[in-house]
Scaffold this active site. Structure first.
Site, short mmCIF file in Angstrom:
data_model
loop_
_atom_site.label_atom_id
_atom_site.label_comp_id
_atom_site.label_asym_id
_atom_site.label_seq_id
_atom_site.Cartn_x
_atom_site.Cartn_y
_atom_site.Cartn_z
N ARG A 36 20.76 13.48 33.72
CA ARG A 36 21.89 14.12 34.39
C ARG A 36 22.12 13.57 35.80
O ARG A 36 22.53 14.30 36.70
CB ARG A 36 21.73 15.64 34.45
N ARG A 40 27.58 16.84 38.17
CA ARG A 40 28.04 17.76 39.19
C ARG A 40 27.31 17.73 40.53
O ARG A 40 27.78 18.33 41.50
CB ARG A 40 28.03 19.19 38.66
N ARG A 49 36.62 13.93 38.34
CA ARG A 49 36.74 14.85 37.20
C ARG A 49 37.80 15.93 37.41
O ARG A 49 38.14 16.67 36.47
CB ARG A 49 35.39 15.54 36.97
N ASP A 85 28.27 13.37 26.08
CA ASP A 85 27.56 14.62 25.84
C ASP A 85 27.03 14.62 24.42
O ASP A 85 27.61 13.95 23.55
CB ASP A 85 28.47 15.84 26.07
C1 LIG Z 1 21.60 20.26 25.91
C2 LIG Z 1 22.49 19.12 26.33
C3 LIG Z 1 23.91 19.14 26.43
N1 LIG Z 1 24.30 17.89 26.84
C4 LIG Z 1 23.22 17.08 27.04
C5 LIG Z 1 22.07 17.82 26.68
C6 LIG Z 1 20.67 17.29 26.67
C7 LIG Z 1 20.14 17.20 28.05
C8 LIG Z 1 19.64 18.47 28.66
O1 LIG Z 1 18.76 19.09 28.07
O2 LIG Z 1 20.14 18.81 29.73
C9 LIG Z 1 23.17 15.66 27.40
C10 LIG Z 1 24.08 15.18 28.46
N2 LIG Z 1 25.21 15.78 28.98
C11 LIG Z 1 25.77 14.98 29.92
C12 LIG Z 1 25.02 13.77 29.98
C13 LIG Z 1 25.50 12.60 30.82
C14 LIG Z 1 24.67 11.62 31.39
C15 LIG Z 1 23.67 12.04 32.44
O3 LIG Z 1 22.56 12.48 32.06
O4 LIG Z 1 23.92 11.82 33.63
C16 LIG Z 1 23.95 13.91 29.09
C17 LIG Z 1 22.81 12.93 28.78
C18 LIG Z 1 26.98 15.25 30.70
C19 LIG Z 1 27.36 16.65 30.97
N3 LIG Z 1 27.34 17.70 30.08
C20 LIG Z 1 27.82 18.81 30.69
C21 LIG Z 1 28.16 18.51 32.02
C22 LIG Z 1 28.73 19.49 33.04
C23 LIG Z 1 30.17 19.76 32.72
C24 LIG Z 1 31.11 19.56 33.88
O5 LIG Z 1 30.87 18.74 34.78
O6 LIG Z 1 32.17 20.22 33.82
C25 LIG Z 1 27.89 17.14 32.20
C26 LIG Z 1 28.13 16.31 33.43
C27 LIG Z 1 28.01 20.14 30.03
C28 LIG Z 1 26.91 20.56 29.16
N4 LIG Z 1 26.60 20.03 27.94
C29 LIG Z 1 25.49 20.67 27.42
C30 LIG Z 1 25.09 21.66 28.36
C31 LIG Z 1 23.92 22.60 28.18
C32 LIG Z 1 25.97 21.58 29.44
C33 LIG Z 1 25.89 22.33 30.75
C34 LIG Z 1 26.81 23.49 30.85
C35 LIG Z 1 27.04 23.81 32.31
O7 LIG Z 1 26.11 24.27 32.98
O8 LIG Z 1 28.18 23.58 32.78
C36 LIG Z 1 24.83 20.28 26.15
#
Ligand SMILES: Cc1c2[nH]c(c1CCC(=O)O)Cc1[nH]c(c(CCC(=O)O)c1C)Cc1[nH]c(c(CCC(=O)O)c1C)Cc1[nH]c(c(C)c1CCC(=O)O)C2
Length: 370
Positions: A36, A40, A49, A85
């Site tokens: 991550r 954000r 974004r 994602d």
């Molecule tokens: C479980 C999981 C998800 N997505 C992901 C996982 C496995 C990693 C982990 O365990 O954290 C994987 C993921 N999601 C994202 C990435 C991008 C690359 C990176 O790691 O920088 C990666 C590798 C972008 C994202 N994925 C997400 C964001 C945030 C959304 C935003 O910016 O509006 C980003 C940058 C949203 C997301 N997507 C998911 C969740 C739980 C969330 C967070 C919800 C929140 O708190 O807003 C599902």
């Protein structure tokens, strides 16, 4: 007289990250990146974004490339992680879902019976042409810095599909898993094939390593993991086994599962902050490198305290045959980017010496390495 040939351009397959994953870690570099790292915690991310929904942002190749590059530019990390994602390939085959800010993936309708499986058709490369395009753009921009592709593992994907959204106890998921093993098998086989195809697309377009995220597998006992999760993760990792790229396998709270996660077909086992890396390495054995494992919650601690914890992680990782420095989970959204910058600088400046001195003392230095 002919001019001497220019030195060959640095190649991502010859990078510190790839070498560490292969357990021939270069003595002059402890590679570091953060799960991550794009997202954000970065003001430049929030700027680009603005007004663009999460899933839509993943479908615009130029935006994906820009967001993926932001932490590489800012921190000089040793790898880029593809901005996407784990839910993107599901969306791409037509599953009704959204990613809700502050909450996570939410399903239009959860998967509960045979009829619901119809939504999970196989993923074709053309379904994610924007991924191919973004990876190509990135590989051209990144030069010698490797790009890590990724996918979600079947258990973690299934948890969102079956619960309908994020969950604390995965009760409906586990009830299906043990109560309807036939349905669970069909669900996880379909998810494995989608995740495997998603990894293939990224590797075919030029990704230099892959990470399989089984973030929530730590909720399972070792026996249930071995029976209901590992075979499907193995099926995903098998899809890219002959592509010559290292495979990293990560989950949270997986201290009891580390050996099984390695045996699923990984080269590197990702470890959260609960198990020291030296102990994790003993649990997985000498055939695996480890990745991790600074507690992300410590990023808010005073710098001298945090710096010592960073050094502890490097020292503990030095007992493993290969170590990729990372956090034990993703970068928290409220992280001060300046602190992450200092962590990278510390790992890159002191890491090699710290690692060398631990390995020398323990008699772990490989004989004959240049
Ligand atoms: C479980 C999981 C998800 N997505 C992901 C996982 C496995 C990693 C982990 O365990 O954290 C994987 C993921 N999601 C994202 C990435 C991008 C690359 C990176 O790691 O920088 C990666 C590798 C972008 C994202 N994925 C997400 C964001 C945030 C959304 C935003 O910016 O509006 C980003 C940058 C949203 C997301 N997507 C998911 C969740 C739980 C969330 C967070 C919800 C929140 O708190 O807003 C599902």
């Amino acid at each position: 007289m002919s001019t001497p040939a220019a030195p060959p351009a640095p190649s991502p397959s010859d990078s510190a990250l790839v070498h560490a994953c292969r357990r021939d870690q270069l003595e002059d570099r402890v590679p570091v990146w953060f799960m991550r790292q794009a997202g954000r915690s970065l003001p430049e991310y929030k700027r680009v974004r603005e007004g663009i929904p999460m899933l839509e942002s993943c479908m615009r190749p130029e935006l994906v490339a820009e967001i993926t590059l932001q932490p590489v530019r800012r921190y000089g990390v040793d790898a880029a992680i593809f901005y996407s994602d784990i839910m993107v390939p599901l969306k791409a085959v037509g599953v009704d879902l959204d990613i809700v800010p502050g909450r996570g993936p939410v399903m239009g309708s959860p998967v509960r019976d045979e009829a619901d499986l119809a939504a999970l058709r196989p993923l074709q490369p053309d379904d994610v042409g924007y991924v191919t395009e973004a990876v190509r753009l990135l590989v051209a921009e990144l030069g010698g810095t490797p790009l890590i592709g990724f996918a979600g593992a079947p258990f973690t994907l299934a948890s969102y599909l079956v619960e309908g959204g994020p969950s604390k106890d995965y009760a409906k998921t586990k009830a299906m898993m043990v109560g309807r093993p036939d349905l669970w098998d069909r669900l996880c086989t379909a998810l494995a094939d989608i995740a495997g195809a998603f990894l293939e697309v990224q590797v075919d377009a030029g990704a230099s390593a892959v990470q399989l995220f089984d973030s929530w597998a730590g909720s399972l006992s070792a026996a249930d993991y071995a029976r209901y999760a590992q075979p499907y993760s193995a099926r995903v990792l098998q899809r890219v086994a002959d592509r010559g790229v290292p495979r990293i396998h990560f989950g949270v709270g997986t201290g009891e599962l580390l050996g099984l996660m390695g045996a699923a077909g990984a080269d590197v086992v990702g470890v959260d902050w609960r198990v020291p890396l030296a102990e994790a390495s003993r649990r997985v054995g000498p055939a695996y490198a480890v990745q991790g494992n600074l507690d992300p919650a410590l990023l808010g601690a005073p710098w001298p305290v945090l710096a010592e914890r960073v050094r502890d992680v490097v020292r503990s990782g030095a007992e493993a045959p290969g170590h990729v420095f990372n956090l034990g989970h993703g970068v928290p959204p409220d992280t001060d980017p300046g602190v992450l910058g200092r962590v990278v600088e510390l790992v890159q400046s002191e890491g090699p010496q710290l690692r060398a001195s631990v390995r020398e003392r323990a008699g772990l230095v490989a004989a004959g390495r240049p």
